[in-house]
Each structure stands twice: as C-alpha cells, then as structure tokens.
Motif scaffolding. Structure first.
Motif, PDB file in Angstrom:
ATOM      1  N   GLY A 155       0.774  -1.353  -0.045  1.00  0.00           N
ATOM      2  CA  GLY A 155      -0.078   0.212  -0.046  1.00  0.00           C
ATOM      3  C   GLY A 155       0.742   1.184  -0.005  1.00  0.00           C
ATOM      4  N   PRO A 156       0.354   2.252  -0.574  1.00  0.00           N
ATOM      5  CA  PRO A 156       1.063   3.566  -0.737  1.00  0.00           C
ATOM      6  C   PRO A 156       1.193   4.100   0.773  1.00  0.00           C
ATOM      7  CG  PRO A 156      -1.234   3.878  -1.384  1.00  0.00           C
ATOM      8  CD  PRO A 156      -0.911   2.564  -1.020  1.00  0.00           C
ATOM      9  N   ASN A 174       4.189  -3.447  -3.493  1.00  0.00           N
ATOM     10  CA  ASN A 174       3.989  -3.086  -5.107  1.00  0.00           C
ATOM     11  C   ASN A 174       4.719  -1.624  -5.371  1.00  0.00           C
ATOM     12  OD1 ASN A 174       3.267  -3.026  -7.770  1.00  0.00           O
ATOM     13  ND2 ASN A 174       0.952  -2.483  -7.349  1.00  0.00           N
ATOM     14  N   ILE A 175       5.903  -2.060  -5.223  1.00  0.00           N
ATOM     15  CA  ILE A 175       7.047  -0.851  -5.474  1.00  0.00           C
ATOM     16  C   ILE A 175       7.006   0.251  -6.510  1.00  0.00           C
ATOM     17  CG2 ILE A 175       9.375  -0.060  -4.876  1.00  0.00           C
ATOM     18  CD1 ILE A 175       9.780  -2.886  -3.608  1.00  0.00           C
ATOM     19  N   GLY A 176       6.608   1.406  -6.102  1.00  0.00           N
ATOM     20  CA  GLY A 176       6.798   2.509  -7.249  1.00  0.00           C
ATOM     21  C   GLY A 176       7.709   3.667  -6.814  1.00  0.00           C
ATOM     22  N   THR A 177       7.324   4.553  -6.772  1.00  0.00           N
ATOM     23  CA  THR A 177       8.444   5.851  -6.285  1.00  0.00           C
ATOM     24  C   THR A 177       8.710   5.725  -4.889  1.00  0.00           C
ATOM     25  OG1 THR A 177       7.910   6.945  -8.290  1.00  0.00           O
ATOM     26  CG2 THR A 177       8.988   8.022  -6.657  1.00  0.00           C
ATOM     27  N   VAL A 178       9.786   5.816  -4.431  1.00  0.00           N
ATOM     28  CA  VAL A 178      10.166   5.733  -3.093  1.00  0.00           C
ATOM     29  C   VAL A 178      10.993   7.136  -3.011  1.00  0.00           C
ATOM     30  CG1 VAL A 178      11.138   4.358  -1.284  1.00  0.00           C
ATOM     31  CG2 VAL A 178       9.952   3.428  -2.951  1.00  0.00           C
ATOM     32  N   LYS A 209      16.327   8.203  -3.048  1.00  0.00           N
ATOM     33  CA  LYS A 209      15.181   7.856  -4.078  1.00  0.00           C
ATOM     34  C   LYS A 209      15.274   6.635  -4.895  1.00  0.00           C
ATOM     35  CE  LYS A 209      14.481  12.942  -5.207  1.00  0.00           C
ATOM     36  NZ  LYS A 209      14.646  14.023  -6.118  1.00  0.00           N
ATOM     37  N   PHE A 210      14.262   6.096  -5.242  1.00  0.00           N
ATOM     38  CA  PHE A 210      14.476   4.901  -5.920  1.00  0.00           C
ATOM     39  C   PHE A 210      12.915   4.627  -6.713  1.00  0.00           C
ATOM     40  CE2 PHE A 210      12.905   0.459  -6.230  1.00  0.00           C
ATOM     41  CZ  PHE A 210      14.205  -0.147  -6.790  1.00  0.00           C
ATOM     42  N   GLN A 215       2.969   0.380  -8.476  1.00  0.00           N
ATOM     43  CA  GLN A 215       2.032   1.431  -8.215  1.00  0.00           C
ATOM     44  C   GLN A 215       2.106   2.317  -6.953  1.00  0.00           C
ATOM     45  OE1 GLN A 215      -1.789   0.168  -9.305  1.00  0.00           O
ATOM     46  NE2 GLN A 215      -1.405  -0.109 -11.485  1.00  0.00           N
ATOM     47  N   ASP A 216       2.560   1.737  -5.823  1.00  0.00           N
ATOM     48  CA  ASP A 216       2.613   2.193  -4.617  1.00  0.00           C
ATOM     49  C   ASP A 216       3.840   3.373  -4.306  1.00  0.00           C
ATOM     50  OD1 ASP A 216       0.411   0.794  -4.105  1.00  0.00           O
ATOM     51  OD2 ASP A 216       1.253  -0.659  -2.937  1.00  0.00           O
TER      52      ASP A 216
END
Length: 234
Positions: A155-156, A174-178, A209-210, A215-216
C-alpha cells in the motif's frame, strides 16, 4: 485523644488524595462502514495502535488518563470527555472531545483501533508513539515528536515526522516511487534485500530515491531522527 486527632488528620489527607486522583476515562465504539473510504484518527499526546480488523467494521477503544504533570483535572473533567465521531460521505474522523478549559497536553490518549484492511487510514499525533500493522488501503501519517512503526503487506505510504524515529516494513510491496528524506539523521532503504544508496545533506541528513515498476508510492520525511525502510516484493 491525640491518637484520634492524628488518625483523623491522616484519614482526611488520604481521602483528599483519592478525590484529587480522577479515574481514567474509557470510550468504546463499533462503527459500521457506510461507503466511507478513509478513517482519520486525530490524537494529541499518547499512543495510537492500529491493526486490520477481522470484519468490515471499525472497532475503537480509547483510554484517557491524566498527564503526570497535570494537577488541574478532577473526576468531573474526566467524565465529560467523549469520543467524537464525525462522518462525511467519504471519511470517518475520530478524536477526543475535551471539556472547556482542558488542554490536549493535560491528558494521555491511548488508542486501539481496528480498521478494515483495504480502507485508507490517516493518523495524526502530536507527541507519542504510532504502531500500524496489517493494513493495505494506504497510510497518511503525521507525528510531531515520537516514534513510528509500520509493518504492512503493501500500500502507498506518506509519512511526516518532526522529531523521532521511523521504521517501515512491507512484505508484499508493489513498489513504485520511493523517497526517503531526513534533514538531520540517518536514512536507510532496502529493496528486496539490496541497500539503496542516497546522498547526504552536508553530512547531517540523507536523501534516497528509488523508482520501481509498481504503483504504490512511499514518501517519508523526517526533520530530526532516523528512518529505516525495508520493502520486499517477493
């Protein structure tokens, strides 16, 4: 006669001490969801513990106790405190309703809340500790001073902390922008076991940053403190 006078004086002192120590206030409530997509808990000083519920209901347990440094509260003040539930078409807001003349710093709030897993959760706490486990609907958390521990499947997540430490673990992310950022303090990010390096701010802070394919989005900002984020998509 002297013994009776001394005993009477001691008894009066004990009685006065008992009267001056108001009992804790406990509020409990179970709420049915009626189309709301978000739950907001607005706390002052104390602790918030949130976990996924076993049904589609919100289970709220709130214990309020006088702060150790507060001598102004009496039993009438404690009895007048209520759990306030404010509902709109999209969200349920939970907060402590204090009587007139009582400040948020006069009490300690201890929240235990169970929320359906897929519901978005927003938590605000001035000072204290926040623990979240099992939710998947997304988190928005703000803490002034304190400690934050999050252990969720996915989850975000958006976190803002003034002073304190943060640990976030996702086991099926569900890895998006970190983005992980500290103004003063260390920051660590691991993705599927691999440490992601970042840049430092004059040696006193870190920015990492990653970008993943999911999507999260996960964003953590701490002014003073340490951050540890571990994301595992397997």
């Amino acid at each position: 006669m002297k013994f009776r006078m001394i005993f009477g004086l001691v008894l009066a002192m004990v009685s006065a001490s008992v009267l001056a120590s108001p009992k804790d206030r406990v509020c409990e409530q179970v709420l049915e969801l009626d189309g709301e997509k978000r739950v907001l808990i607005d706390g002052g000083v104390g602790a918030i513990d949130v976990r996924a519920s076993d049904d589609q209901k919100i289970h709220v347990f709130l214990k309020v106790e006088p702060d150790d440094d507060s001598n102004s509260l009496d039993e009438e003040d404690m009895a007048a405190m209520e759990l306030e539930v404010d509902r709109t078409s999209r969200r349920v807001k939970l907060e402590l309703d204090l009587p007139s003349g009582v400040d948020v710093d006069d009490v300690q709030e201890h929240w235990e809340v169970r929320i359906p897993s897929g519901v978005e959760t927003e938590l605000e706490l001035g000072v204290g500790q926040v623990d979240v486990r099992g939710l998947t609907g997304g988190l928005l958390i703000s803490v002034g001073v304190g400690e934050l521990n999050v252990d969720i499947p996915s989850g975000p997540v958006e976190v803002s902390v003034g002073v304190g430490d943060v640990e976030i673990i996702q086991t099926k992310a569900n890895i998006g922008t970190v983005r992980v950022d500290t103004t003063v303090g260390d920051a660590r990010l691991r993705v599927n076991g691999e440490r992601i390096e970042g840049s430092s701010h004059f040696g006193i802070g870190n920015r990492i940053k990653f970008k993943g394919d999911g999507q999260d989005e996960i964003e953590v900002s701490v002014k003073v403190g340490e951050v540890k984020v571990e994301l595992d998509s397997q």
